[in-house]
Design a protein around this motif. Structure first.
Motif, PDB file in Angstrom:
ATOM      1  N   ALA A 139       0.863  -1.182   0.000  1.00 35.66           N
ATOM      2  CA  ALA A 139       0.000   0.000   0.000  1.00 35.66           C
ATOM      3  C   ALA A 139       0.903   1.237   0.000  1.00 35.66           C
ATOM      4  O   ALA A 139       2.101   1.142   0.290  1.00 35.66           O
ATOM      5  N   VAL A 140       0.341   2.375  -0.293  1.00 36.97           N
ATOM      6  CA  VAL A 140       1.060   3.630  -0.061  1.00 36.97           C
ATOM      7  C   VAL A 140       1.111   3.825   1.448  1.00 36.97           C
ATOM      8  O   VAL A 140       0.092   3.752   2.125  1.00 36.97           O
ATOM      9  N   HIS A 141       2.330   4.016   1.982  1.00 37.24           N
ATOM     10  CA  HIS A 141       2.456   4.051   3.440  1.00 37.24           C
ATOM     11  C   HIS A 141       3.653   4.881   3.880  1.00 37.24           C
ATOM     12  O   HIS A 141       4.568   5.121   3.099  1.00 37.24           O
ATOM     13  N   LEU A 187      15.656  -3.639   7.072  1.00 34.46           N
ATOM     14  CA  LEU A 187      15.872  -3.472   8.511  1.00 34.46           C
ATOM     15  C   LEU A 187      14.865  -2.444   8.999  1.00 34.46           C
ATOM     16  O   LEU A 187      14.675  -1.400   8.357  1.00 34.46           O
ATOM     17  N   TYR A 188      14.226  -2.741  10.123  1.00 39.23           N
ATOM     18  CA  TYR A 188      13.251  -1.836  10.719  1.00 39.23           C
ATOM     19  C   TYR A 188      13.579  -1.663  12.195  1.00 39.23           C
ATOM     20  O   TYR A 188      13.876  -2.647  12.888  1.00 39.23           O
ATOM     21  N   GLY A 189      13.462  -0.454  12.667  1.00 38.61           N
ATOM     22  CA  GLY A 189      13.739  -0.183  14.081  1.00 38.61           C
ATOM     23  C   GLY A 189      12.550  -0.509  14.957  1.00 38.61           C
ATOM     24  O   GLY A 189      11.984   0.374  15.603  1.00 38.61           O
ATOM     25  N   VAL A 190      12.203  -1.783  15.008  1.00 40.31           N
ATOM     26  CA  VAL A 190      10.998  -2.202  15.724  1.00 40.31           C
ATOM     27  C   VAL A 190      11.289  -3.502  16.474  1.00 40.31           C
ATOM     28  O   VAL A 190      12.148  -4.286  16.054  1.00 40.31           O
ATOM     29  N   GLY A 191      10.623  -3.714  17.572  1.00 36.61           N
ATOM     30  CA  GLY A 191      10.747  -4.976  18.299  1.00 36.61           C
ATOM     31  C   GLY A 191       9.889  -6.042  17.640  1.00 36.61           C
ATOM     32  O   GLY A 191       8.921  -5.730  16.935  1.00 36.61           O
ATOM     33  N   ALA A 192      10.244  -7.307  17.855  1.00 33.95           N
ATOM     34  CA  ALA A 192       9.549  -8.400  17.161  1.00 33.95           C
ATOM     35  C   ALA A 192       8.057  -8.420  17.473  1.00 33.95           C
ATOM     36  O   ALA A 192       7.237  -8.748  16.607  1.00 33.95           O
ATOM     37  N   GLU A 193       7.682  -8.048  18.683  1.00 31.92           N
ATOM     38  CA  GLU A 193       6.260  -8.152  19.038  1.00 31.92           C
ATOM     39  C   GLU A 193       5.424  -7.088  18.332  1.00 31.92           C
ATOM     40  O   GLU A 193       4.209  -7.202  18.246  1.00 31.92           O
ATOM     41  N   GLN A 194       6.101  -6.059  17.779  1.00 32.37           N
ATOM     42  CA  GLN A 194       5.363  -5.027  17.021  1.00 32.37           C
ATOM     43  C   GLN A 194       5.479  -5.226  15.511  1.00 32.37           C
ATOM     44  O   GLN A 194       5.099  -4.362  14.734  1.00 32.37           O
ATOM     45  N   LEU A 195       6.008  -6.373  15.123  1.00 29.05           N
ATOM     46  CA  LEU A 195       6.369  -6.560  13.714  1.00 29.05           C
ATOM     47  C   LEU A 195       5.189  -6.368  12.763  1.00 29.05           C
ATOM     48  O   LEU A 195       5.329  -5.790  11.694  1.00 29.05           O
ATOM     49  N   THR A 196       4.026  -6.853  13.137  1.00 27.70           N
ATOM     50  CA  THR A 196       2.911  -6.792  12.189  1.00 27.70           C
ATOM     51  C   THR A 196       2.231  -5.428  12.166  1.00 27.70           C
ATOM     52  O   THR A 196       1.738  -5.005  11.125  1.00 27.70           O
ATOM     53  N   ASN A 240       4.569  -0.206   9.303  1.00 29.09           N
ATOM     54  CA  ASN A 240       3.926   0.654   8.309  1.00 29.09           C
ATOM     55  C   ASN A 240       2.853   1.526   8.945  1.00 29.09           C
ATOM     56  O   ASN A 240       2.194   1.137   9.918  1.00 29.09           O
ATOM     57  N   ARG A 241       2.700   2.686   8.359  1.00 31.70           N
ATOM     58  CA  ARG A 241       1.663   3.607   8.792  1.00 31.70           C
ATOM     59  C   ARG A 241       0.843   3.912   7.554  1.00 31.70           C
ATOM     60  O   ARG A 241       1.336   4.519   6.602  1.00 31.70           O
ATOM     61  N   PRO A 242      -0.407   3.452   7.510  1.00 31.35           N
ATOM     62  CA  PRO A 242      -1.227   3.718   6.327  1.00 31.35           C
ATOM     63  C   PRO A 242      -1.283   5.214   6.069  1.00 31.35           C
ATOM     64  O   PRO A 242      -1.336   6.009   7.004  1.00 31.35           O
ATOM     65  N   TYR A 243      -1.266   5.583   4.813  1.00 28.47           N
ATOM     66  CA  TYR A 243      -1.184   7.003   4.485  1.00 28.47           C
ATOM     67  C   TYR A 243      -2.323   7.799   5.117  1.00 28.47           C
ATOM     68  O   TYR A 243      -2.133   8.909   5.599  1.00 28.47           O
ATOM     69  N   CYS A 246      13.733   2.822   8.804  1.00 28.42           N
ATOM     70  CA  CYS A 246      13.905   1.644   7.967  1.00 28.42           C
ATOM     71  C   CYS A 246      14.928   1.896   6.865  1.00 28.42           C
ATOM     72  O   CYS A 246      15.158   3.021   6.438  1.00 28.42           O
ATOM     73  N   MET A 247      15.553   0.807   6.463  1.00 24.87           N
ATOM     74  CA  MET A 247      16.560   0.821   5.415  1.00 24.87           C
ATOM     75  C   MET A 247      16.419  -0.496   4.665  1.00 24.87           C
ATOM     76  O   MET A 247      16.193  -1.536   5.292  1.00 24.87           O
ATOM     77  N   TYR A 248      16.521  -0.456   3.351  1.00 29.06           N
ATOM     78  CA  TYR A 248      16.301  -1.685   2.590  1.00 29.06           C
ATOM     79  C   TYR A 248      16.975  -1.641   1.228  1.00 29.06           C
ATOM     80  O   TYR A 248      17.426  -0.583   0.778  1.00 29.06           O
TER      81      TYR A 248
END
Ligand SMILES: [Fe+2]
Length: 162
Positions: A76-78, A141-150, A154-157, A84-86
């Motif tokens: 999605a657009v987000h 790579l995302y600056g997030v803990g595993a329990e917040q992975l889902t 992302n933040r919907p636009y 994050c870096m990829y």
């Protein structure tokens, strides 16, 4: 979680220290010689792009994940709630960036070995897609803990507008 693959260890070290330049270099290395990539990372989910978690920082500071995109799949657009870096390990990745009023500002095609624009300040709005004919495997790579992975990346636009 299994121990980190040796080819990803430099990424984890740099991410832990928020050494962004070092992380960019380590990411490029890991994309050019993706010893971490297993055959199952090329097998996507026909319904949506698929995340394969590769490493979780025990301190909850970041995760490393591969994402498999079958031809035609897109995000999605987000925006992002965390840094994050990829980049691209296999295939071709199209990234569209958007500005105010969802005006398209930049479109890039990335191939294997490319590091895409990072979002360290959580200000970017973008959409990623596989417009090629082969599966695409990207490394994130995302600056997030595993329990917040889902829900914590992302933040919907629509939710970005304050
Ligand atoms: Fe993103």
């Amino acid at each position: 979680m299994t121990p980190i693959h040796p080819s990803l260890a430099p990424l984890a070290r740099a991410a832990k220290h928020k050494d962004w330049a070092g992380l960019g270099d380590a990411l490029r290395e890991a994309l050019l010689a993706p010893a971490w990539l297993r055959p199952e990372h090329r097998v996507g989910d026909p319904t949506a792009y698929m995340r394969h978690l590769l490493y979780v920082d025990p301190g909850g500071d970041f995760v490393i994940t591969a994402i498999t995109w079958l031809p035609g799949q897109k995000s999605a657009v987000h925006g992002h709630q965390v840094w994050c870096m990829y980049g691209v390990a296999e295939g071709e990745l199209t990234e569209e960036q958007f500005g105010a009023e969802l005006k398209a500002t930049k479109m890039s095609l990335h191939v294997a070995g490319d590091v895409a624009d990072s979002d360290l300040e959580c200000t970017r709005v973008h959409r990623v897609s596989n417009r090629g004919r082969a599966p695409l495997v990207s490394l994130h790579l995302y600056g997030v803990g595993a329990e917040q992975l889902t829900t914590g990346i992302n933040r919907p636009y629509a939710h970005q507008k304050a």
